[in-house]
Design a protein around this motif. Structure first.
Motif, PDB file in Angstrom:
ATOM      1  N   ILE A  28       0.951  -1.398  -0.097  1.00 25.05           N
ATOM      2  CA  ILE A  28       0.022  -0.117  -0.038  1.00 25.05           C
ATOM      3  C   ILE A  28       0.836   1.326  -0.021  1.00 25.05           C
ATOM      4  O   ILE A  28       0.354   2.059  -0.737  1.00 25.05           O
ATOM      5  CB  ILE A  28      -1.076   0.106   1.053  1.00 25.05           C
ATOM      6  N   ILE A  29       1.892   1.269   0.814  1.00 29.10           N
ATOM      7  CA  ILE A  29       2.890   2.412   0.688  1.00 29.10           C
ATOM      8  C   ILE A  29       3.484   2.788  -0.720  1.00 29.10           C
ATOM      9  O   ILE A  29       3.465   3.975  -1.252  1.00 29.10           O
ATOM     10  CB  ILE A  29       4.013   2.171   1.620  1.00 29.10           C
ATOM     11  N   HIS A  59       0.453   6.907  -6.597  1.00 30.84           N
ATOM     12  CA  HIS A  59      -0.575   7.718  -6.819  1.00 30.84           C
ATOM     13  C   HIS A  59      -0.781   9.133  -6.201  1.00 30.84           C
ATOM     14  O   HIS A  59      -1.594   9.870  -6.699  1.00 30.84           O
ATOM     15  CB  HIS A  59      -2.146   6.939  -6.252  1.00 30.84           C
ATOM     16  N   GLU A  60       0.586   9.357  -5.724  1.00 37.11           N
ATOM     17  CA  GLU A  60       0.633  10.991  -5.207  1.00 37.11           C
ATOM     18  C   GLU A  60       0.899  11.608  -6.558  1.00 37.11           C
ATOM     19  O   GLU A  60       0.855  12.637  -6.714  1.00 37.11           O
ATOM     20  CB  GLU A  60       1.693  10.907  -4.229  1.00 37.11           C
ATOM     21  N   ASN A  61       1.551  10.935  -7.587  1.00 36.39           N
ATOM     22  CA  ASN A  61       2.010  11.478  -8.526  1.00 36.39           C
ATOM     23  C   ASN A  61       1.124  11.482 -10.065  1.00 36.39           C
ATOM     24  O   ASN A  61       1.630  11.569 -10.993  1.00 36.39           O
ATOM     25  CB  ASN A  61       3.513  11.110  -9.004  1.00 36.39           C
ATOM     26  N   LYS A  62      -0.095  11.473  -9.721  1.00 31.33           N
ATOM     27  CA  LYS A  62      -1.016  11.410 -10.804  1.00 31.33           C
ATOM     28  C   LYS A  62      -0.933  12.817 -11.402  1.00 31.33           C
ATOM     29  O   LYS A  62      -1.123  13.748 -10.784  1.00 31.33           O
ATOM     30  CB  LYS A  62      -2.635  11.031 -10.432  1.00 31.33           C
ATOM     31  N   ASP A  63      -1.741  12.803 -12.749  1.00 25.69           N
ATOM     32  CA  ASP A  63      -2.018  14.089 -13.272  1.00 25.69           C
ATOM     33  C   ASP A  63      -3.479  14.260 -13.371  1.00 25.69           C
ATOM     34  O   ASP A  63      -4.263  13.185 -12.877  1.00 25.69           O
ATOM     35  CB  ASP A  63      -1.508  13.884 -14.839  1.00 25.69           C
ATOM     36  N   MET A  64      -3.985  15.323 -13.717  1.00 26.22           N
ATOM     37  CA  MET A  64      -5.324  15.536 -13.560  1.00 26.22           C
ATOM     38  C   MET A  64      -5.785  16.201 -14.956  1.00 26.22           C
ATOM     39  O   MET A  64      -5.234  16.866 -15.701  1.00 26.22           O
ATOM     40  CB  MET A  64      -5.668  16.751 -12.448  1.00 26.22           C
ATOM     41  N   TYR A  72       1.984   1.815  -3.460  1.00 29.17           N
ATOM     42  CA  TYR A  72       0.780   2.147  -4.231  1.00 29.17           C
ATOM     43  C   TYR A  72       0.520   3.861  -4.077  1.00 29.17           C
ATOM     44  O   TYR A  72       0.270   4.491  -4.843  1.00 29.17           O
ATOM     45  CB  TYR A  72      -0.488   1.578  -3.435  1.00 29.17           C
ATOM     46  N   LEU A  73       0.648   4.327  -2.670  1.00 29.69           N
ATOM     47  CA  LEU A  73       0.371   5.689  -2.476  1.00 29.69           C
ATOM     48  C   LEU A  73       1.383   6.475  -2.989  1.00 29.69           C
ATOM     49  O   LEU A  73       1.204   7.491  -3.566  1.00 29.69           O
ATOM     50  CB  LEU A  73       0.308   5.783  -0.831  1.00 29.69           C
ATOM     51  N   PHE A 118     -19.985   2.725  -6.317  1.00 27.11           N
ATOM     52  CA  PHE A 118     -19.708   1.879  -5.094  1.00 27.11           C
ATOM     53  C   PHE A 118     -21.051   0.985  -5.140  1.00 27.11           C
ATOM     54  O   PHE A 118     -22.165   1.439  -5.660  1.00 27.11           O
ATOM     55  CB  PHE A 118     -19.724   2.661  -4.005  1.00 27.11           C
ATOM     56  N   ARG A 123      -4.324   8.903 -14.070  1.00 27.57           N
ATOM     57  CA  ARG A 123      -5.002  10.290 -13.871  1.00 27.57           C
ATOM     58  C   ARG A 123      -6.179  10.261 -13.206  1.00 27.57           C
ATOM     59  O   ARG A 123      -6.925   9.273 -12.946  1.00 27.57           O
ATOM     60  CB  ARG A 123      -5.400  10.917 -15.347  1.00 27.57           C
ATOM     61  N   LYS A 124      -6.375  11.535 -12.546  1.00 33.32           N
ATOM     62  CA  LYS A 124      -7.720  11.851 -12.104  1.00 33.32           C
ATOM     63  C   LYS A 124      -8.659  12.554 -12.959  1.00 33.32           C
ATOM     64  O   LYS A 124      -7.883  13.584 -13.603  1.00 33.32           O
ATOM     65  CB  LYS A 124      -7.652  12.805 -10.981  1.00 33.32           C
TER      66      LYS A 124
END
Lengths: 467, 303
Positions: free
Chosen positions: A3-4, A10-15, A6-7, A43, A95-96
């Motif tokens: 998970i670490i 995912h901290e470095n995603k683009d938008m 993974y995080l 969900f 990306r987000k």
């Protein structure tokens, strides 16, 4: 995966922000529902709520109505249409995404303009059975007007035309011509079926002739970056931070370009010049370090600048590099979108909010109104709801102005009614008005209006203008 | 995907929120920030601290205390006031106190209306605020997806969903008439995952109720409710069991369902969230009262 780890990734995603254009019948909400559903961001409990509502309002029989997942307000669910801009979110590995989901009908043009204003990419839906319709022309016009450079053409309901390659090619070719005419830079074509999920997340086996990527992969990979450093630095001053006598910082969001400590800057419209003493990047501030200093910053960072000299700078000013000054004028050529029931009249005074400044002004001349369906130009006396027109805007004070095509954030403005305070219009600066004039929109007192009427009545040979 | 010239999604969201907060401070004469002690409020407080550093917050925080919040929330709140030195206003509905409103006795609908919606209106009328900053996010619920970032309210704090002001680019219309106000939602475009990732990345303090721990819980109206004090009816209290639970949202303890969990660190929470199949508001009892419940509550002035 850990998970670490993974995080970290995912901290470095683009938008990426995109707009979907289409009407109820095109399956727009269905396509969005499909993207949200297939990217596993819907969900389970939201899904079961949609199941029970499908029985009440659904239009898809036994299948879950994807559209009900996204139509938000109760009145919309009952009518089965999307009447307002709604924002949806999902994320992939890279990306987000922020979707601006807007209605497609002509009476909701203002909503589509609103959604388009923040989008990097537009998805235009075309029903494969119908090809390019009036609404396609309208949506494409708005997309190009709002400066969206990337258009994905999703040719939908391919299942209803037996996944025909020739139909797909024909529509793609016709759209290419339309896009060229409007100056849309990048177009991408996809054969999809939103209802069945063909080429939405995975490549469809029904379209072996299609060599491109499915929609989600395309959204993931497409390059929308701009080289910030090559753009001219623009910094609309938003807020002056003076916590004590020793600190005076100018806060704002960098609208374009980059800035470094020591740069020579000019404050507009006054034209005073100084240098950047320090840059505080708000993003780097922590509870223990409240002065996080940076050497440089670029758009769209929120920063605070301090200056070498004590110059008078206030909210509404624009800080730029002295070496790259924009034009300064109170007389601008603009494209105006009218958003209010009460018509726009050239003799009315409005408040114009551009970046962080609010200045009163008028649209003194309507050059022409443009028909969003046929692109025909018309002469009109006033503008009604959803009208789009080229106008001459005259402000009571000059502003540092950029063209919208060059800078979306300093080339755009909203129009506020001075009595109701509502947002009644939105516009884009196209250029300086060729006809330079000293006349600025000013408000006249009753006595002045009476004087004007007196002169017009008794001295017609003076050719006096009506105020 | 990030190069030096392009900000990550979290940095873009952060910059957007700071822009919104500064716009409020610059344009309104009497703004206030709602503070509910939860994770979204914690992120907002953090963003506001960044927006106005090295100065202090130019507006106070307002906490509507229903008197049924978890004890730990109140302790956490007072601790943050000490650490960051912001102005805090706390309001509870005095009529509700007189009536001794209890969610166990009067039900969630009456309790929420009197202690939350009415109390909020009182606090806002008393303060005469022209801008009220809230921590709602568009991904929380369908009717929120359509709400503006600067959301206009009439004199009676009512929201008219069908007559919202168009909102374009990052140019926000802050003009209002006397008596009217604007609700501002700086974290509109954040998702629950964004919030957690940001809390992790920025090391933002949050109440430990979000982390799993053995806590005394009872079964109440289909969810697990923590026995936070002895106002839980005695016959219910007798059924209390110690279970490993945590909370995905924080509110009034009798109305906030606990979820079974072993996630006791932030990364574990995020992992659990990623694998989870139910959305955040599932544990919140007030949304279930009726279909379109949130939309109705919002029209009446609830956040």
């Amino acid at each position: 995966m850990d998970i670490i780890e993974y995080l970290k990734k995912h901290e470095n995603k683009d938008m990426l922000r995109f707009l979907t254009c289409g009407s109820v019948d095109d399956g727009k909400s269905t396509l969005i529902g499909r993207m949200l559903y297939d990217s596993k961001m819907i969900f389970d409990d939201q899904l079961s709520a949609a199941e029970s509502e499908s029985k009440k309002y659904g239009t898809t029989g036994e299948k879950i109505d994807m559209a009900l997942l996204v139509d938000g307000l109760q009145s919309e669910r009952e009518q089965g249409i999307t009447i307002d801009v709604a924002y949806r979110f999902f994320a992939t590995e890279a990306r987000k995404f922020i979707i601006a989901d807007t209605p497609g009908h002509e009476q909701y043009t203002r909503n589509m303009v609103t959604g388009a204003s923040t989008a990097d990419v537009a998805i235009i839906l075309i029903d494969a059975r119908k090809g390019i319709l009036t609404q396609t022309r309208r949506h494409s016009f708005i997309v190009s007007l709002l400066g969206i450079e990337h258009v994905i053409v999703a040719i939908n309901k391919m299942d209803l035309v037996e996944y025909s390659e020739s139909i797909f090619d024909e529509i793609s070719k016709a759209y290419g011509e339309l896009a060229d005419g409007l100056g849309i830079k990048n177009t991408y074509y996809l054969p999809v079926s939103a209802l069945d999920g063909d080429n939405v997340v995975d490549k469809s086996l029904n379209t072996p002739w299609y060599k491109g990527m499915p929609l989600l992969s395309l959204l993931d990979m497409m390059d929308i970056s701009k080289v910030q450093k090559e753009e001219d630095f623009r910094f609309p001053v938003q807020y002056v931070n003076r916590p004590d006598l020793h600190f005076r910082g100018f806060c704002g969001t960098i609208a374009a370009g980059s800035v470094s400590v020591g740069d020579e800057i000019t404050v507009l419209p006054a034209g005073k010049t100084t240098r950047v003493k320090s840059i505080i990047d708000a993003g780097k501030i922590t509870e223990s370090d409240r002065n996080a200093a940076s050497e440089e910053a670029f758009a769209p960072m929120a920063v605070t600048l301090t200056t070498e000299d004590e110059v008078d700078i206030s909210r509404g000013d624009m800080i730029v590099h002295t070496k790259a000054l924009p034009a300064i004028s109170n007389n601008l050529k603009v494209m105006l979108v009218w958003m209010d029931e009460k018509p726009m009249r050239p003799d009315r005074v409005y408040d114009i909010k551009r970046a962080t400044s609010v200045i009163s002004g008028s649209f003194e001349k309507i050059n022409y109104k443009i028909d969003v369906n046929t692109y025909e130009r018309m002469q009109v006396e006033e503008l009604g709801l959803n009208d789009i027109a080229s106008c001459r805007m005259v402000l009571t004070r000059p502003i540092a102005s950029d063209n919208y095509k060059a800078n979306r954030l300093t080339g755009s403005f909203i129009v506020i009614d001075r009595i109701t305070s509502n947002t009644v219009g939105a516009g884009m600066i196209v250029g300086l008005s060729r006809r330079e004039t000293q006349s600025v929109a000013r408000e006249y007192s009753e006595a002045e209006v009476a004087l004007n009427a007196y002169i017009r009545e008794h001295f017609p040979e003076w050719d006096c203008k009506t105020v | 995907m990030m190069t030096k010239e392009r900000l990550t999604h979290l940095k873009q969201l952060e910059a957007e929120s700071i822009h919104i907060l500064r716009e409020v401070a610059a344009e309104f004469t009497n703004p206030v920030m709602m503070y509910s002690v939860g994770k979204d409020s914690s992120v907002m407080l953090h963003l506001a601290m960044k927006a106005f550093a090295p100065g202090k917050l130019p507006f106070p925080l307002l906490h509507v205390d229903t008197l049924w919040k978890f004890k730990e929330m109140i302790e956490f709140r007072d601790q943050r006031v000490k650490e960051l030195g912001f102005d805090l206003i706390v309001h509870s509905n005095p009529e509700g106190i007189d009536m001794d409103i209890s969610p166990f006795e009067h039900g969630s609908k009456v309790h929420t209306d009197i202690m939350k919606t009415q109390a909020l209106k009182q606090a806002l009328d008393k303060g005469g605020y022209d801008a009220i900053i809230g921590g709602a996010r568009r991904d929380e619920e369908k009717s929120r997806a359509k709400e503006r970032i600067f959301s206009f309210r009439d004199k009676h704090h009512r929201w008219d969903p069908k007559n919202q002001r168009p909102e374009l680019w990052n140019v926000y219309n802050t003009a209002i008439q006397k008596g009217e106000s604007v609700r501002v939602f700086p974290i509109s475009n954040w998702t629950e995952l964004d919030i957690w990732q940001y809390i992790y990345l920025e090391e933002i303090p949050i109440p430990s109720l979000y982390l799993a721990k053995k806590r005394p819980v009872v079964e109440y109206e289909g969810t697990k409710v923590m026995v936070d004090d002895d106002r839980v009816p005695e016959e219910l209290r007798k059924t209390a069991k110690e279970e490993m639970v945590r909370f995905r949202t924080l509110g009034c303890y009798p109305l906030t369902g606990a979820i079974e969990s072993t996630a006791s660190t932030l990364p574990e929470i995020i992992k659990e969230m990623l694998l989870s199949t139910s959305s955040e508001r599932e544990g919140r009892l007030i949304d279930k009262d009726q279909e379109g419940a949130m939309e109705l509550k919002k029209i009446e002035g609830y956040f």
